[in-house]
Design a protein around this motif. Structure first.
Motif, mmCIF file in Angstrom:
data_model
loop_
_atom_site.group_PDB
_atom_site.id
_atom_site.type_symbol
_atom_site.label_atom_id
_atom_site.label_comp_id
_atom_site.label_asym_id
_atom_site.label_seq_id
_atom_site.Cartn_x
_atom_site.Cartn_y
_atom_site.Cartn_z
ATOM 1 N N ALA A 1 0.823 -1.211 0.000
ATOM 2 C CA ALA A 1 0.000 0.000 0.000
ATOM 3 C C ALA A 1 0.859 1.265 0.000
ATOM 4 O O ALA A 1 0.792 2.100 0.913
ATOM 5 C CB ALA A 1 -0.956 -0.005 1.186
ATOM 6 N N LYS A 2 1.677 1.396 -1.021
ATOM 7 C CA LYS A 2 2.507 2.582 -1.240
ATOM 8 C C LYS A 2 2.671 2.764 -2.752
ATOM 9 O O LYS A 2 2.576 1.795 -3.521
ATOM 10 C CB LYS A 2 3.888 2.433 -0.589
ATOM 11 N N PRO A 3 2.976 3.993 -3.203
ATOM 12 C CA PRO A 3 3.183 4.247 -4.631
ATOM 13 C C PRO A 3 4.361 3.452 -5.193
ATOM 14 O O PRO A 3 5.311 3.126 -4.475
ATOM 15 C CB PRO A 3 3.468 5.753 -4.694
ATOM 16 N N VAL A 4 4.311 3.178 -6.484
ATOM 17 C CA VAL A 4 5.296 2.327 -7.140
ATOM 18 C C VAL A 4 6.724 2.850 -6.959
ATOM 19 O O VAL A 4 7.649 2.056 -6.753
ATOM 20 C CB VAL A 4 4.939 2.114 -8.635
ATOM 21 N N HIS A 5 6.966 4.142 -7.018
ATOM 22 C CA HIS A 5 8.329 4.661 -6.867
ATOM 23 C C HIS A 5 8.901 4.321 -5.488
ATOM 24 O O HIS A 5 10.060 3.911 -5.370
ATOM 25 C CB HIS A 5 8.372 6.176 -7.108
ATOM 26 N N GLU A 6 8.097 4.483 -4.462
ATOM 27 C CA GLU A 6 8.551 4.183 -3.103
ATOM 28 C C GLU A 6 8.874 2.696 -2.943
ATOM 29 O O GLU A 6 9.868 2.321 -2.307
ATOM 30 C CB GLU A 6 7.480 4.614 -2.098
ATOM 31 N N GLY B 1 -4.756 3.902 -8.886
ATOM 32 C CA GLY B 1 -4.297 5.281 -9.013
ATOM 33 C C GLY B 1 -2.930 5.513 -8.408
ATOM 34 O O GLY B 1 -2.628 6.611 -7.952
ATOM 35 N N ASN B 2 -2.099 4.479 -8.383
ATOM 36 C CA ASN B 2 -0.737 4.514 -7.833
ATOM 37 C C ASN B 2 -0.714 4.738 -6.321
ATOM 38 O O ASN B 2 0.232 5.292 -5.770
ATOM 39 C CB ASN B 2 0.140 5.543 -8.541
ATOM 40 N N THR B 3 -1.750 4.265 -5.628
ATOM 41 C CA THR B 3 -1.720 4.276 -4.165
ATOM 42 C C THR B 3 -1.224 2.942 -3.618
ATOM 43 O O THR B 3 -0.877 2.847 -2.445
ATOM 44 C CB THR B 3 -3.115 4.562 -3.578
ATOM 45 N N ARG B 4 -1.208 1.918 -4.484
ATOM 46 C CA ARG B 4 -0.701 0.597 -4.122
ATOM 47 C C ARG B 4 0.165 0.088 -5.265
ATOM 48 O O ARG B 4 0.061 0.560 -6.384
ATOM 49 C CB ARG B 4 -1.846 -0.394 -3.877
ATOM 50 N N THR B 5 0.992 -0.905 -4.962
ATOM 51 C CA THR B 5 1.891 -1.479 -5.958
ATOM 52 C C THR B 5 1.830 -2.999 -5.894
ATOM 53 O O THR B 5 1.900 -3.584 -4.809
ATOM 54 C CB THR B 5 3.349 -1.022 -5.702
#
Length: 153
Positions: free
Chosen positions: A12-17, A100-104
């Motif tokens: 549950a974090k954006p793909v970049h992180e 929406g990039n809130t999860r990866t």
């Protein structure tokens, strides 16, 4: 029968992180490489990963690193017997943004073992290791907890 596997999990974090949690050696050392990681995962790099549960630093060859998309690496498989020839397996990690990039979605596949008893045992061990890595990464990236702390010798 070709020896290979794929494991995956959602963080549950954006793909970049999430990508950086693997590519950055300091972050990777915070939850996976219990003995430390040296070197950033970038195309053409040779880095080292050390694990307390499997002593000795391992060279890891980065074949390809596409930021926020994938990392392809090779590393040594367990040799066949005492005089066994060394060979590498290939690991492909994919990072896919969700919601929406809130999860990866992180998918890890490994292949290339010899079709022997040693190859089969090694593939099962690595499948266990990558599954543990995904679990540890999820709790580390989402909550800052090192799940592996004290888990191994």
């Amino acid at each position: 029968m070709e020896l290979k596997f794929t494991v995956s999990g959602r963080i549950a974090k954006p793909v970049h992180e999430v990508f950086e949690a693997v590519a950055d050696p300091e972050k990777l050392s915070g939850y996976f490489t219990t003995g430390g990681a040296k070197g950033r995962l970038e195309t053409g790099a040779v880095v080292t990963w050390d694990f307390h549960d499997f002593p000795g630093a391992f060279p890891v060859n980065v074949v390809e690193a596409v930021p926020d998309e994938k990392i392809v690496l090779t590393w040594g498989a367990v040799p066949e017997g005492e005089d066994g020839e060394s060979y590498d397996t290939t690991v492909t990690m994919r990072f896919e943004p969700l919601d929406g990039n809130t999860r990866t979605l992180v998918t890890i596949a490994e292949e290339g073992w010899k079709e022997t008893e040693t190859g089969l045992e090694s593939s099962y061990g690595n499948c266990e290791g990558w599954t543990g890595m995904l679990c540890a990464m999820k709790i580390y990236v989402e909550h800052g907890i090192n799940l592996r702390e004290g888990f191994y010798r």
